[in-house]
Write an enzyme that holds these catalytic residues in place. Structure first.
Site, mmCIF file in Angstrom:
data_model
loop_
_atom_site.group_PDB
_atom_site.id
_atom_site.type_symbol
_atom_site.label_atom_id
_atom_site.label_comp_id
_atom_site.label_asym_id
_atom_site.label_seq_id
_atom_site.Cartn_x
_atom_site.Cartn_y
_atom_site.Cartn_z
ATOM 1 C CD GLU A 1 -7.760 -2.176 19.117
ATOM 2 O OE1 GLU A 1 -7.084 -1.385 19.791
ATOM 3 O OE2 GLU A 1 -8.393 -3.142 19.620
ATOM 4 C CD GLU B 1 -8.192 1.831 25.504
ATOM 5 O OE1 GLU B 1 -8.142 1.576 24.290
ATOM 6 O OE2 GLU B 1 -7.292 1.504 26.314
#
Length: 243
Positions: free
Chosen positions: A225, A140
């Site tokens: 986020e 990621e």
């Protein structure tokens, strides 16, 4: 040039008609070469909510905004509202010539002391295709264009104040489930107008972090986020492609 009232009203109607708002925790809506998804995967760690609105699409460009308000669980991510490219994927790192991207964004409003990031989330793996954050994921790769409120990426710093694609970052690395997370966190404050070649980040991790060039890009996402606070994050222009 004089525009008639009727014509102006028609333009306004078209703009309104194209705007679509998603409110469900896992709602998605097609957005040209992308999907806009709410992805409130961590919502149970706090109290609040959010919605995202697709504003416009034009070829490979997309605009959207996300309004959120979250409390409690200050160290827990509540969601990752994002756009995911449906076309920029399925290519091995070794075969990428360029991966141009543009992201112009701003906080139209924000509460004091918000804890949130604005970041790319790029997934690579051994198979050519695979769902993000799944058993098919090997790495990621995050690129934080903003990180407010003292939040930090997964893991710990492995390099500080490095220059990649003309910007300064601190690189963090750590494990998550079955994949490794590599996070380029901005070391120069918010980067609101980002126009770079993502291949420079890919080449950096191949040359410096032992990532195999045979890894396939499986997904490129871009979004926010939030941890706590409230904000209206507006993306006026975003695009990404792989050549």
């Amino acid at each position: 040039m004089h525009l008639s009232t009727t014509f102006i009203s028609t333009l306004a109607f078209v703009a309104l008609a194209s705007a679509q708002t998603i409110t469900g925790p896992f709602d998605c809506v097609p957005a040209g070469n992308y999907n806009l998804c709410a992805n409130l995967w961590g919502r149970q760690a706090g109290v609040g909510g959010q919605n995202s609105t697709l504003v416009s699409t034009n070829g490979n460009n997309v605009a959207w905004n996300t309004v959120w308000n979250w409390a409690n669980g200050p160290n827990s991510v509540k969601s990752y509202s994002n756009v995911e490219s449906t076309v920029a994927k399925g290519i091995q790192l070794a075969n990428i010539k360029s991966a141009p991207t543009t992201w112009t964004w701003e906080y139209a409003s924000q509460s004091s002391g918000i804890r949130a990031d604005v970041a790319y989330d790029i997934w690579t793996g051994v198979p050519q295709s695979g769902t993000a954050a799944s058993s098919a994921s090997s790495y990621e790769i995050m690129i934080w264009l903003s990180g407010l409120g003292g939040i930090q990426p997964v893991g710990s710093p492995v390099a500080t104040n490095i220059t990649v694609a003309g910007h300064r970052f601190d690189l963090w690395r750590g494990p998550n489930t079955n994949w490794q997370v590599l996070s380029f966190k901005t070391a120069e404050g918010d980067i609101n107008d980002f126009n770079v070649d993502l291949n420079e980040f890919f080449q950096y991790i191949v040359q410096n972090e032992g990532v195999a060039s045979t890894q396939f890009v499986q997904s490129i996402q871009a979004g926010t986020e939030p941890f706590t606070g409230s904000a209206n994050l507006v993306t006026s222009n975003y695009s990404v492609s792989i050549n």
